[in-house]
Structure formats: C-alpha cells, structure tokens
Write a protein that holds these residues in place. Structure first.
Motif, PDB file in Angstrom:
ATOM      1  N   VAL B 231     -10.861  22.696  17.796  1.00 30.03           N
ATOM      2  CA  VAL B 231     -10.172  22.576  16.515  1.00 30.03           C
ATOM      3  C   VAL B 231     -10.988  21.739  15.552  1.00 30.03           C
ATOM      4  CG1 VAL B 231      -7.730  22.855  17.131  1.00 30.03           C
ATOM      5  CG2 VAL B 231      -8.798  20.640  17.408  1.00 30.03           C
ATOM      6  N   THR B 232     -11.039  22.208  14.332  1.00 27.22           N
ATOM      7  CA  THR B 232     -11.545  21.361  13.274  1.00 27.22           C
ATOM      8  C   THR B 232     -10.303  20.931  12.516  1.00 27.22           C
ATOM      9  OG1 THR B 232     -12.239  23.533  12.558  1.00 27.22           O
ATOM     10  CG2 THR B 232     -13.916  21.806  12.519  1.00 27.22           C
ATOM     11  N   THR B 233     -10.070  19.658  12.532  1.00 26.46           N
ATOM     12  CA  THR B 233      -8.859  19.169  11.881  1.00 26.46           C
ATOM     13  C   THR B 233      -9.107  19.074  10.380  1.00 26.46           C
ATOM     14  OG1 THR B 233      -8.423  17.894  13.846  1.00 26.46           O
ATOM     15  CG2 THR B 233      -7.138  17.335  11.888  1.00 26.46           C
ATOM     16  N   GLU B 234      -8.205  19.669   9.643  1.00 30.66           N
ATOM     17  CA  GLU B 234      -8.303  19.600   8.190  1.00 30.66           C
ATOM     18  C   GLU B 234      -7.207  18.658   7.710  1.00 30.66           C
ATOM     19  OE1 GLU B 234      -8.048  22.920   4.725  1.00 30.66           O
ATOM     20  OE2 GLU B 234      -8.618  23.593   6.713  1.00 30.66           O
ATOM     21  N   ILE B 236      -4.854  17.168   5.018  1.00 33.25           N
ATOM     22  CA  ILE B 236      -4.322  17.626   3.738  1.00 33.25           C
ATOM     23  C   ILE B 236      -3.997  16.389   2.903  1.00 33.25           C
ATOM     24  CG2 ILE B 236      -2.592  19.086   2.630  1.00 33.25           C
ATOM     25  CD1 ILE B 236      -4.061  20.660   4.716  1.00 33.25           C
ATOM     26  N   LEU B 248      -0.066  22.288   2.122  1.00 30.90           N
ATOM     27  CA  LEU B 248       0.145  22.570   3.548  1.00 30.90           C
ATOM     28  C   LEU B 248       0.874  23.902   3.716  1.00 30.90           C
ATOM     29  CD1 LEU B 248      -0.015  21.807   6.516  1.00 30.90           C
ATOM     30  CD2 LEU B 248       1.965  20.308   6.206  1.00 30.90           C
ATOM     31  N   ALA B 249       1.848  24.159   2.874  1.00 28.51           N
ATOM     32  CA  ALA B 249       2.588  25.418   2.972  1.00 28.51           C
ATOM     33  C   ALA B 249       1.641  26.601   2.786  1.00 28.51           C
ATOM     34  CB  ALA B 249       3.715  25.446   1.931  1.00 28.51           C
ATOM     35  N   ASP B 250       0.740  26.506   1.808  1.00 25.21           N
ATOM     36  CA  ASP B 250      -0.219  27.602   1.590  1.00 25.21           C
ATOM     37  C   ASP B 250      -1.124  27.789   2.803  1.00 25.21           C
ATOM     38  OD1 ASP B 250       0.776  28.227  -0.886  1.00 25.21           O
ATOM     39  OD2 ASP B 250      -0.547  26.824  -1.956  1.00 25.21           O
ATOM     40  N   LYS B 251      -1.574  26.680   3.350  1.00 27.86           N
ATOM     41  CA  LYS B 251      -2.461  26.756   4.531  1.00 27.86           C
ATOM     42  C   LYS B 251      -1.751  27.427   5.700  1.00 27.86           C
ATOM     43  CE  LYS B 251      -5.981  24.117   3.106  1.00 27.86           C
ATOM     44  NZ  LYS B 251      -7.320  24.675   2.908  1.00 27.86           N
ATOM     45  N   LEU B 252      -0.481  27.072   5.880  1.00 27.40           N
ATOM     46  CA  LEU B 252       0.245  27.629   7.020  1.00 27.40           C
ATOM     47  C   LEU B 252       0.434  29.131   6.860  1.00 27.40           C
ATOM     48  CD1 LEU B 252       2.914  24.886   7.791  1.00 27.40           C
ATOM     49  CD2 LEU B 252       0.807  25.420   9.018  1.00 27.40           C
ATOM     50  N   LEU B 253       0.709  29.550   5.633  1.00 26.90           N
ATOM     51  CA  LEU B 253       0.860  30.993   5.418  1.00 26.90           C
ATOM     52  C   LEU B 253      -0.467  31.693   5.671  1.00 26.90           C
ATOM     53  CD1 LEU B 253       3.247  30.998   2.356  1.00 26.90           C
ATOM     54  CD2 LEU B 253       3.735  31.779   4.667  1.00 26.90           C
ATOM     55  N   GLU B 255      -2.700  30.892   7.787  1.00 24.91           N
ATOM     56  CA  GLU B 255      -2.977  30.965   9.228  1.00 24.91           C
ATOM     57  C   GLU B 255      -2.219  32.115   9.896  1.00 24.91           C
ATOM     58  OE1 GLU B 255      -4.840  28.891  11.531  1.00 24.91           O
ATOM     59  OE2 GLU B 255      -5.800  28.150   9.708  1.00 24.91           O
ATOM     60  N   VAL B 257       0.843  32.318  10.983  1.00 22.49           N
ATOM     61  CA  VAL B 257       1.681  31.963  12.138  1.00 22.49           C
ATOM     62  C   VAL B 257       3.154  31.922  11.748  1.00 22.49           C
ATOM     63  CG1 VAL B 257      -0.011  30.769  13.546  1.00 22.49           C
ATOM     64  CG2 VAL B 257       1.137  29.518  11.707  1.00 22.49           C
ATOM     65  N   LEU B 258       3.451  32.355  10.505  1.00 24.02           N
ATOM     66  CA  LEU B 258       4.862  32.333  10.096  1.00 24.02           C
ATOM     67  C   LEU B 258       5.353  33.756   9.847  1.00 24.02           C
ATOM     68  CD1 LEU B 258       4.854  29.258   7.725  1.00 24.02           C
ATOM     69  CD2 LEU B 258       5.835  29.430  10.002  1.00 24.02           C
TER      70      LEU B 258
END
Ligand SMILES: Cc1cc2nc3c(=O)[nH]c(=O)nc-3n(C[C@H](O)[C@H](O)[C@H](O)COP(=O)(O)OP(=O)(O)OC[C@H]3O[C@@H](n4cnc5c(N)ncnc54)[C@H](O)[C@@H]3O)c2cc1C
Ligand SMILES: Nc1ncnc2c1ncn2[C@@H]1O[C@H](COP(=O)(O)O)[C@@H](O)[C@H]1O
Lengths: 347, 258
Positions: B231-234, B236, B248-253, B255, B257-258
C-alpha cells in the motif's frame, strides 16, 4: 443421484448464508478439475426452495431432508444424517461455508467418518488429483497449505474468499428427499428458545465496514446529560461517536465494527469486535475511526481491499496499512464525510 | 459435587509477530500464554464449581514442559492440572487430538462437564469441543454465552450463532465451549500464583491413557508468510473538515469499492 462433490447449504431460519452460494461456485470449479458433479445437501424444515436455489447457483442435484426435528440446527440430528448419507454415497469432498453451525457440523462429521476438516479455507487448488487448501492461521499472520489424506475431505470455506456464482433460473435438477435418521426422542439437546441478534448486516458478509475504537468517546465538547457517573458519561460520549460511525455505515450499506478497547469499555457489544479475538473480516472497504491499529486488531482486518484510517495521531500504526489516511478528529470528519458520500451516491 | 474439567492450550502471545523462518513458525521471544479464549473457559468452570459445589481440573495436551496454560489455570483457582504429552503425539490433527483429550477425560473419570474455549488463536480451527464431545458420546454445547445448571441436573446454555442466540438444554455429562460473554476472567490471586509456581503437574502419556497413537490424516505441507500488503498511503489534507471529506469521498468513489 448423489455426485462426488457435495455442498452443504447452511441457512438461518430458512435464509441461506451468502457463503453457501460461494461454496456452490467452488464445488463447480472442483467438479471441472476432478471430474464428476455437484450435489447440494439441504437440511431443515420448509427449506425446499434452498435446494432449488442451490441448483440454480450450479449444483446438479440436491438431497433434501425436511422435518420438524431439523427445524433448528443441532449437531446431533444434522451430523447423524450427514454421516449416514456420506457413508452410503461416499462423496470425495463435502464443502461447507465457515459459520458457527458448520464448524460444529463438519467437526462432528469428521469424527464419525474418520476423516479430517480443512477449516476456514481461503484458496483451493487441485494438484495431481489431490486437493490442496490454503488457510490463514494465527489470525492471518501466517498462511498454511493443508491436505487431507482420507475421504471425504471436509472443507469449510471462508465467506467472501470466493466469488458468488450467478444464479441461472433455467437450471434444473433432481431433488431427492431423505428422512432424518434420529427421532426427536433420541436427541439429547433441546432448543427452548431464541433471541434475535441485533438486526443489520453481519460483519463477515459485509462489503463495507466502518469501525470505531476508543477514540469514539473522545469528544470533550459534548455535554452529557446531568446526573451521570463518570463511566456513564464516557459511554454516553461513545454512543454519540458510534452514532456517527453508524450513520456512515448506513449510507454505505455497511456494518459497524469495533476495536476490543471499545468493546471492553462497554461502548458496543462484543458481536462487533474485529480482530484476533473477534471477527476476522475482509470487506472491500474498511474505515477505521479512532483505532490505533494494534497487531491484534490488524490481524482481523488486514486483508480488507481498501483501508481508510481516521485518527488524531499521525503516528498511529493503522496508517501503515491504510490506502487513505486522515489525521483529524473523527467528530469533525465523519459528519461531512457522510454528507459528501450521501450526495455522491444519490441517497 | 460436580467434577469439572477445563481444556486449555498454550499459545504464543497475541501481540507476537508470527513469521515463518526456514519452514518453521517463529514468534521471536514473545511469551507463551494461555490461549485467551481459554481464560473464559476457566472462568466459566470456576463459576460453576463455586455456585454448585465441585472441583475443576485443567487439562492440556502439549509438548513436554508446555505447562504455561495449566499454571495460569491453577493460579486462577483450578484445583488440579494434568498435561497430556507423549513423543508419539508430536503432530496431531484435530480429530486425533480430540481422541486423545477424550481418553484423558475418561481417565480422570466421572466427569460431569468439560469446558472449552471457543477457538485456539494459533490454529484457529474451533473444532475440538464438538469433536471431543462426539468421541465421548456427550452433547456438545458450543459457543455458549451463558450457562445455567438446572434443577433436574441438566444445563441450559445460550449459544451465540452469529445471527442470534439459541437457548438449548441438555443432560449432563456435556461439553460446553464458551465465548467472551460468559464474563471477565478473574485475575490470578497471589496465593494462586504461589500454588501454581510450586505445583508438580502430572504428565500422562499414551501408556497412562491406555491408548495407541491415533491416525492423523490432515497434514500441513507448507507454511507461508502472507504476501506483503503493498500500500502507498495517501494522506488526505485540506483546510477544513469539509474539504477533507469531499476529497476523501471522491477518492473512495474512484477506488470503485462503493
Ligand atoms: C489477548 C488479546 C486479544 C486481543 N484481541 C483484540 C481484537 O480481537 N481486536 C482488537 O481490536 N483488539 C484486540 N486486542 C487489544 C489490542 O491490543 C488493543 O488494545 C486495541 O485494539 C486498542 O483499541 P483502540 O485502537 O480502539 O484503542 P487505542 O489503542 O486506545 O487507540 C485509540 C486511538 O484513537 C485515536 N483517537 C482518540 N480520539 C480521537 C478522535 N476524537 N478522533 C480520531 N482519533 C482519535 C487515538 O489517537 C488512538 O490512536 C487484544 C489484546 C489482547 C491482549
Ligand atoms: N492442545 C490442547 N490441549 C487442551 N485443550 C485444547 C488444546 N487445543 C485446543 N484446546 C481446547 O479446544 C478449544 C478449541 O480449540 P481448537 O479447536 O483447536 O481451535 C480451545 O479453546 C481449548 O479449550
């Protein structure tokens, strides 16, 4: 009837656990590699539809036992029946989902059938006609390859470790009815009642988990109602924190997890604990809020696909495992995060 | 007087970094302790003995000298401890271990209840309680969150099945495995610790049990360290919680995973 590869369909009050269908998918793969076919095994009362569903998910046929004595899972009648069927038909393999019930059932059947159980398996391969399973041990700190020299090989499969097959409604197959082998008067254990767990998504099946740790009680700005003891004030604060955790989980259709520190402090029941002495989970998304990332916690969630950590302490070990990290107060971050996701997901 | 047995296992501390070195499991210099689940089993056994009158014997199957778990059980208040150990039992699978433990329970004799922990934190199988019960021909009440002795001499337990709790009754003798809900394990007392330190723990081998080494069918051809998590931790960052949350919401979308 009765093929060489069996799948036991575990259910709770007639509702199949999702990992049962994953097991049917694995059985199909095994049948392709070992040759032969797949028989679903369904025990219960009023569960014929599960036998049909198992066929739609990929079984060739099904063995179905329906009786009042089988209404609730009990090791004695279930194991006696499974064992006698296996003795009669000599399957090569019996697959189970890893659930509390199936750990029990597979354990007892292994004694009766003089064989072994490969428990909580996350990968399977066939090498030279032999099944080699991979399973996590030491709560996932290590992996072991395991084999079983006797037949049938009993295997419990970890939920979400294998893909769920697509159901094909056009598939059909024989359903063979069998009778229980024990009468009610031969069963020592009697079920006298039931209390439902809390509703909501089960942790091990959840695709998204939002977890809270000791940090959920840490908001000095919240003013608890008068008259509470210090401990009650802390729990009251933690409940406000877990409310935020729960709201985010609800928006994402996920489940709420917790660290042991949160459980031990009485913030939330043990059923929510993730970790070495709690549940081992592997969701697509795991959001850890106010959790430091002790090794026992990491053991329970390290295989999650994407991990997000929200923690005030930039040095918290949880960040080492996280894909995304936010150094901040969960009480500040969670409400706007829930809002932002609500908007984007159109909820 | 109830005759109660509690089965306990010695395992590496859960804080240990466990790795495979040269094909062997290694936990560095981490201490060996009683399997954490088994502390709850000892607690349940002691509670039953206190409330209904009885004695508790701790039983462990292990290599020579593996007495950490037994000593902890003695320090908590168990009356006696027995180690089952024999060079011929060096590598067992679950069913084989269950046959040996069942023979030891029979050797203790006239046992009313056997308590187990939910699961061993090293092998993570959770099979032994039901298997020992099966070998003995006794009911298995696994994953019990509470245990009550009934007036008719049977027991009632509440089994935690994940989705809910099943209340069941069974006659004794029976095997019971317990979860954390049974109650916090007591701390060893000063007297208990002294007693445990001085205890001479009897060792039973196959000869004492009148048993032949049981067949072993499950083998572990390979142990592996899990693949490193790449993992490369980003991190925020932003000027306000709102800004961080939006990012964070944009990043999660992104990825998916939602
Ligand atoms: C035998 C044994 C078994 C165990 N099994 C488990 C297990 O199964 N699961 C498990 O989780 N643990 C387990 N543990 C416990 C484990 O060692 C840790 O003690 C525990 O995980 C710590 O929980 P925590 O991260 O919530 O608490 P802490 O370590 O206290 O961390 C709290 C974190 O919250 C952060 N924080 C505080 N306030 C805020 C705020 N307002 N906003 C954001 N962040 C904040 C802090 O910076 C800190 O990092 C076990 C221990 C033992 C000995
Ligand atoms: N070697 C052992 N000696 C005594 N009891 C054991 C041993 N291994 C496991 N147990 C008991 O069986 C329970 C379940 O272990 P397991 O089935 O190995 O996960 C543990 O919590 C212990 O109570």
């Amino acid at each position: 009837m009765a093929k060489n590869i069996w799948v036991y369909i575990d259910h709770f009050k007639g509702q199949a656990v999702p990992a049962s269908w994953e097991a049917v998918g694995v059985a199909r793969t095994l049948a392709a590699e070992l040759g032969g076919g797949v028989t679903a095994v369904v025990f219960g009362d009023g569960v014929e539809s599960l036998a049909r569903q198992a066929i739609q998910f990929g079984a060739d046929d099904a063995v179905l036992a329906e009786d009042a004595s089988l209404a609730d899972y009990r090791a004695e009648p279930y194991a006696a029946l499974l064992t006698s069927l296996a003795q009669e038909h000599s399957p090569q393999v019996v697959l189970f989902p890893t659930t509390a019930r199936c750990r029990d059932l597979a354990a007892v059947a292994a004694v009766d059938l003089n064989t072994g159980v490969l428990v909580d398996v996350t990968a399977l391969e066939v090498a030279g006609g032999k099944i080699v399973a991979t399973r996590p041990i030491y709560a996932g700190k290590l992996l072991a390859k395991v084999t079983c020299a006797a037949e049938p090989v009993l295997i419990t499969l970890r939920g979400r470790a294998f893909p769920k097959p697509e159901a094909d409604e056009a598939r059909s197959g024989d359903i063979v009815r069998v009778e229980p082998v024990l009468g009610e008067d031969e069963i020592a254990v009697k079920v006298t009642g039931y209390s439902e767990g809390e509703g909501g998504v089960s942790l091990t099946d959840a695709a998204v988990i939002v977890s809270g740790g000791r940090g959920v009680s840490n908001n000095p700005n919240l003013q608890p109602p008068d008259g509470l003891s210090e401990e009650e004030q802390e729990i009251w604060r933690a409940q406000q924190g877990f409310k935020l955790v729960g709201e985010l989980a609800a928006i994402l259709g996920g489940a709420v997890g917790a660290s042991r520190a949160a459980v031990d402090a009485g913030y939330i029941p043990y059923a929510h604990q993730v970790g070495q002495t709690g549940k081992v989970v592997s969701p697509d998304l795991y959001i850890a809020c106010g959790i430091s990332g002790a090794i026992q916690h990491l053991a329970g969630m390290r295989t999650s696909k994407v991990i997000v950590a929200i923690n005030k302490d930039p040095e918290a070990p949880i960040f080492k495992l996280a894909r995304f990290g936010v150094v901040g107060d969960l009480f500040d971050i969670l409400p706007p995060l829930t809002e932002a996701l609500k908007e984007r997901l159109g909820k | 007087m109830l005759k109660i047995v509690v089965c306990v296992k010695q395992v590496p501390d859960t804080a240990a970094q466990v790795v495979v070195e040269n094909g062997q499991v290694s936990w560095g210099d981490a201490p060996l302790v009683i399997n954490p689940w088994d502390e709850f089993a000892v607690e349940a056994a002691l509670q039953m003995a206190q409330e209904h009158g009885g004695t508790v014997t701790a039983l462990s199957l292990g290599k020579e000298g593996e007495t950490e778990a037994l000593k902890h059980a003695l320090a908590m208040g168990c009356k006696e401890a027995v180690l089952v150990s024999d060079p011929a039992l060096a590598s067992l699978d679950n069913v084989a271990a269950a046959r040996v433990l069942a023979a030891a329970i029979q050797n203790i004799g006239d046992v009313d209840v056997v308590f187990f922990g939910r699961q061993a934190v090293d092998s993570d199988t959770g099979m032994l309680p039901a298997q020992v019960a099966r070998v003995l021909g006794w009911p298995a009440l696994t994953q019990s969150a509470s245990v009550t002795v009934l007036d008719d001499g049977g027991v009632q337990v509440e089994r935690d099945l994940g989705e809910g709790r099943q209340q069941v009754t069974a006659p004794l003798p029976a095997v019971i495995s317990v979860t954390k809900d049974i109650g916090e394990p007591r701390y060893p007392s000063f007297m208990g610790i002294r007693k445990a330190a001085r205890a001479q723990i009897p060792v039973w081998g196959l000869a004492e049990l009148g048993l032949e080494a049981p067949a072993v069918v499950v083998s572990w051809p390979e142990l592996m360290n899990p693949p490193k998590r790449e993992v490369t931790t980003e991190m925020i960052e932003g000027d306000s919680p709102q800004e961080i949350a939006e990012k964070l919401a944009d990043k999660l979308l992104a990825e998916k995973v939602l």
